[in-house]
Design an enzyme around this catalytic site. Sequence first.
Site, PDB file in Angstrom:
ATOM      1  N   SER A  73       0.067  -1.213   0.526  1.00 20.99           N
ATOM      2  CA  SER A  73      -0.008  -0.026   0.022  1.00 20.99           C
ATOM      3  C   SER A  73       0.582   1.080  -0.286  1.00 20.99           C
ATOM      4  O   SER A  73       0.626   2.667  -1.270  1.00 20.99           O
ATOM      5  CB  SER A  73      -0.931  -0.027   1.151  1.00 20.99           C
ATOM      6  OG  SER A  73      -1.535   1.018   1.089  1.00 20.99           O
ATOM      7  N   GLU A  74       1.299   1.464   0.991  1.00 19.10           N
ATOM      8  CA  GLU A  74       1.714   2.944   1.667  1.00 19.10           C
ATOM      9  C   GLU A  74       3.077   3.127  -0.046  1.00 19.10           C
ATOM     10  O   GLU A  74       3.633   3.910  -0.157  1.00 19.10           O
ATOM     11  CB  GLU A  74       3.134   2.706   2.370  1.00 19.10           C
ATOM     12  CG  GLU A  74       2.944   1.668   3.801  1.00 19.10           C
ATOM     13  CD  GLU A  74       1.926   2.429   4.588  1.00 19.10           C
ATOM     14  OE1 GLU A  74       1.997   3.972   4.618  1.00 19.10           O
ATOM     15  OE2 GLU A  74       0.748   1.419   5.215  1.00 19.10           O
TER      16      GLU A  74
END
Length: 948
Positions: free
Chosen positions: A879-880
């Site tokens: 995600s990040e």
Amino acid sequence: MALRKVMHVVNGVERMFFFEPTQDTLAETLRRYGLTGIKVGCGAGQCGACSIVVNRNVVRACMKKMKDVAEGSVIETIEGLGTANSLHPLQQAWITYGGVQCGFCSPGFIMSAKALLDKNPSPTRQDVREWFFKHRNICRCTGYKPLVDSVMAAAEVLRGEKTMADITYQHKKGAGIYGTKYPRPAALGKVLGLADYGDDIKHKMPEGTLHVAVVQPRMASHALIKKIDTSQAEIMPGVAKIVTAKDVRGKNIIFEPNFHQRSILKGDMRPIFNDKKIFFYGDLVGAVIADTEANARAAAAAVRVEIEKLPEYTNYLDTIAPDAMRIHDKSPNTYLHQPVFKGEDARDVIDDSAYSVEGSFYSTREPHLSIEGDTQQAFWDEDGNLTLANKSQSIQWNRESIADGMGIPLGKLRFIENPTGGSFGWSTCAGSFAVMGVCLMALDDPNAKLTLTMSYVEHQAYSGKRTPSHSNGRMACDKNGKITAIEFDFGVDHGAYDDISMNLVASYARYCGYPYVIPNVRGLVRMAITNHGFGTSYRGFGSPQAYTCGEALVDMLAKKAGIDPFEFRYNNLARPGDLTINSHPYRDPAIVELYDMLRPIYEEAKKRIAAKKEDENYYYGLGIASCGFNVSIGAHDHADIALELMPDGSVTAYNTWQDPGQGGDIGTLAHTHECLKPLGLEPDQIKLYINDSHRCPNSGISAASRCHYMVGHATKDAADQLIAAMKKTDGTFRTHTEMAAEGIPTKYGGSFDITGYGGGAVDLNPNTGEADPVLTTTYGVKMAEVAVEKKTGKTIVKRVVFVSDVGKLGNVLAVEGQAYGGISHAVGFALTENYDDVKKHGTMAGAGVPTIIDVPDDMELLFLERDRKHGIHGSTGCSELYQSAGHMAVMNAIADAIGGRVYTLPATPAKVKAVIDRVAAGKPEVVEKWRLGPDMYDVLEDIKNNPV
Ligand code: FES
Ligand code: FES
């Protein structure tokens, strides 16, 4: 209250409604009648979540007064569109093409799309985008592209060019689902409007449920509280109780422990209810419990708060001024320093290098802007547990941080995650959980039940934000373009409370200069308390701020050295064995391969853009940024889960993979199915029981791209045990009945702990900034093409290509969803988003949420899929990564386009135009260094001489 009667045809059926003509909106009236598929997000006409179709037109029902809807209107809502067994093509397409993440916007988008296709059965992609823009349909999760894909696919079905089967994921019996586009389990309920989010549950709570309204003065950002006068409010209709700090049975603290050895603050200064001081604009001084929401709100507004204003320090530069007063008595406003030392003194190396650049940058206070705000319930469960049902992104951590403050034993505090309409990080530390707990306890009634829906403005003021940062940086290279040194100095505005600064500071100290080889480094991160929204988790967590400095310097240095920015980066990328700025080998890097994948695309784009240099109205530019982020939190990250064989042969997976929209459900299903492959289960034989603290093991926080990795490993552990227990000597497997007969347990806990695994990880050294606190990381490179309008300075992002390495994709839709979503937030971070001005930025639109027109439809994702070392099924997390440095590709593209740099985010038209004018006037760039406190090298010397 006088009521009016009206008849409308709703979803094909004539229905009668009673409503209050002066105030009832169409949205709230229909929701009261059970049509809670109509979602209310902003409540202000800005997000389109409440979109329905009235007489063939899209209407934002939150803004439409019920009295203004003509008698006999034909109203269409999501509830009338399709059923679970007979979906409308739009609903099916939303499921299949990744249109559903948190799903809060889905009913509104789908109804808006329905109205479009009714009018125009063959829209172009641009028609679809313009339609959603016109009707203000905002999605914060998907980056919009999958939504346009969905409309186009559904239109083909409606025109008879495709069948429903064509747009439905086809699972073959016996096939694996790991690495496929198998749809997420929760998607069905979300596209039907049947997923009940917090404010929907409000309408479905048992009789007698009371309503909570917060008392949020929003009078000042720093003040002494002289008096909280509840006398008027107490006698108002329907009020059951007014709760303030004096009613809190515990320490009245939301405790987020900070173990950083150099931190003066220890995370124990945030009150549940403020009674002595207001530390920031969104602080709460109390709450009102009443029989109705309206009565609770009216009484909350009647609470009189007398304050004595204090000087307000709402940014880093002000709070460190010599004459600034302490915001918290325990510490000077600057409370934490993290150094980074590597190699020689960077000052000397930079001075002696062939080329050097310097810059001072500002990355802004980015608001999360989930479409659903803060909604929740509280009640006592049948075992006497105080139960909080909310949007927690960190069930166990949140429980631990508020139990003492509320005054309840941890074991008696139960958390359940409601279906959650987005968060992106703010609900890792939502103080409102404690507010609800305190209110429930204050009633002293085991039958009490509470519900809370904050207004979007209240939520925006109250929730944490991405920390803004001022930074000064310098970077140098030799005559061949090899980077020789970097120097960076960050002044981080952590807002009113020390919340998660221990982990945050590590991000700043790791990602400025990532993922390059830089032999000499001197860096300092200074964290300070201010009177603004407290810093909290947000996708990318500290890294976007670090890249704001690092990826600008790299670009500027390439230009100074006369080398193409792609080539310059390529020559400095980390290869296996190279060290990070923290003097630790990069984890399993294949960044060069990512650049190799991008190279032909970049070359083509460069040529195309060069051909447009003479355009009359626009400057065109191309920018890239290297991206990367860690997977997991700290050197001792840990996750527990459990798997249980059920009597019918299915397996139930238990965990707390909190799911604010990223796909904890599909992650759990895909991992469990893959780990239990030998049993030959079909996906529908795996049941999920997740996100209930008293029924599920603690899998840790949903943050730091950790869940896919940590929960996946833990699932493997449990699955291996279960399979071993089921296995007979002849290689077949015992049934549940056979296990029971033989006294063999049917439920197995699995765990995964970073400590000591794969050679181990080590937390960042507080004295040197050395080490690496994680085992695995993600890598990427993003390219952005922009057009900048010459007259206005307005930037349009035309195209994005993101090449990434997150290992094997666990679920393609989920990873792509994070990528598209991250790209859209990064566009917003670069161009529009801000929460500096608490009034102007207090709403979704005011804070600059990107619309579908702001985010390019031309987005391409390329993946380097490979088995990652220490990965689970070859995967890491993802995600990040997609919101780490992505904004800098846009900022670098703007610099390429206009021939000058915007140093402070967001790059508004006015700022860009100012640079255009400066360049046109031939004025040199003036780099004004931020004054971040005592000289950085003096501070570093002091740290060196005084290790902790
Ligand atoms: S536009 Fe109605 S809830 Fe946002
Ligand atoms: S899926 Fe659109 S806001 Fe979450």
